[in-house]
Design an enzyme around this catalytic site. Sequence first.
Site, PDB file in Angstrom:
ATOM      1  CG  ASP A  42      -1.784   1.962   5.527  1.00 50.96           C
ATOM      2  OD1 ASP A  42      -1.871   1.513   6.436  1.00 50.96           O
ATOM      3  OD2 ASP A  42      -2.331   1.362   4.306  1.00 50.96           O
ATOM      4  CG  ASP A  56      -5.434  -5.201   5.492  1.00 55.20           C
ATOM      5  OD1 ASP A  56      -6.020  -4.196   5.398  1.00 55.20           O
ATOM      6  OD2 ASP A  56      -3.941  -4.811   5.694  1.00 55.20           O
ATOM      7  CG  ASP A  60      -4.822  -3.230   2.699  1.00 52.82           C
ATOM      8  OD1 ASP A  60      -4.927  -4.610   2.652  1.00 52.82           O
ATOM      9  OD2 ASP A  60      -3.666  -2.531   2.989  1.00 52.82           O
ATOM     10  CG  HIS A  82       2.789  -1.532   4.530  1.00 53.62           C
ATOM     11  ND1 HIS A  82       2.265  -3.007   4.335  1.00 53.62           N
ATOM     12  CD2 HIS A  82       3.478  -1.451   5.560  1.00 53.62           C
ATOM     13  CE1 HIS A  82       2.409  -3.611   5.358  1.00 53.62           C
ATOM     14  NE2 HIS A  82       3.118  -2.808   6.289  1.00 53.62           N
ATOM     15  CG  HIS A 137      -3.490  -2.005   8.982  1.00 54.86           C
ATOM     16  ND1 HIS A 137      -4.125  -3.064   8.148  1.00 54.86           N
ATOM     17  CD2 HIS A 137      -3.365  -2.633  10.110  1.00 54.86           C
ATOM     18  CE1 HIS A 137      -3.450  -4.161   8.485  1.00 54.86           C
ATOM     19  NE2 HIS A 137      -3.477  -3.946  10.042  1.00 54.86           N
ATOM     20  CG  HIS A 149      -2.326   0.600   0.968  1.00 49.90           C
ATOM     21  ND1 HIS A 149      -3.368   0.213   1.391  1.00 49.90           N
ATOM     22  CD2 HIS A 149      -2.876   1.468  -0.386  1.00 49.90           C
ATOM     23  CE1 HIS A 149      -4.562   0.883   0.782  1.00 49.90           C
ATOM     24  NE2 HIS A 149      -4.098   1.620   0.119  1.00 49.90           N
ATOM     25  CG  ASP A 169      -5.991  -0.356   4.772  1.00 49.86           C
ATOM     26  OD1 ASP A 169      -5.578  -1.296   5.576  1.00 49.86           O
ATOM     27  OD2 ASP A 169      -5.031   0.156   4.260  1.00 49.86           O
ATOM     28  CD  GLU A 184      -0.209  -4.258   1.656  1.00 50.64           C
ATOM     29  OE1 GLU A 184       0.382  -5.376   1.671  1.00 50.64           O
ATOM     30  OE2 GLU A 184       0.535  -3.169   2.021  1.00 50.64           O
TER      31      GLU A 184
END
Length: 305
Positions: A134, A236, A234, A147, A132, A107, A130, A279
């Site tokens: 980031d 995830d 992303d 990332h 996260h 990412h 996401d 990702e």
Amino acid sequence: MATYKYVNGKSVGIVGCPFSGGQPKDGVDDGPLKIIEYGLIDQLQEMGWDVEFEGHHRLTDLRPADDPSIGKLKRPRYVSRVTQTVAKTVESHLRKRQLALTLGGDHSLALGTVTGTLAVHPNACLIWIDAHADINTPETTDSGNFHGCPVSFLLDIAGKIPGFEWVRPSLTPDRLVYIGLRDVDPPEKKILKQYGIKAFSMHEVDKYGIGRVVEMALDAVNPNRDRPIHLSFDVDALDPSVAPSTGTPVRGGLTFREGHYICEAIHETGLLVSVDLMEVNPWLEDEASVFETITVGCSLVRCCL
């Protein structure tokens, strides 16, 4: 089927980015190769899209012989060279009024993709899907992995880091929104609060439902529905039961349908100009998990288009 305001007809430029330099796990650079191998181009052409894809970027050629950390930040020169190249490529597709579709890779690439979008559409908003945020800065990051930091560079809160002078940040906090967060570092929470950045965690998704969350997210960053949209997804963000082959999975994520609904709803605005799918790591988990993750990635892209 929505028609896109900023795209000529149904024309998409695919940017293949086999890059893993923004994090430590091998294999995420294989993600875009597998997504193309699994037939994404044929799938988009069957949907009536004109696809431009000139092969994957040879990003390893940009790796410097010597790349010591700057502070905690690992491989900064490599990340900078790669993201600058990606920014120029995304910008070139958008100037041709194509939709830019970037396949990652990790990412950190979003520093390039979003910068490329903002070069053409300086008023664009960024919807970041996401687990996260980031948004760590080079000061707040624990791991030093880029990332986890690209958003801080886009917002110009990362500080002056040698080699990143080419980044011309024009993203403002009121044009950034998150959906799907559930693993956010304490310094990142502080940044989100300090800058008043709108973020919808999985708690809000559970509380309001995904339809309402997407509407609230759009209301936050695109209240008049007149700004171009960059969607950075992303995998995830999805629950590991849906997309297991990714580097930093976190339980309790978006369901298959919630992830797809986000893409469908943003497509329906007609304002999408740029999409990242990031990702996917085919080196992680077993063969069935890899198949599941890549096919989900392809179907997310189809929903966006």
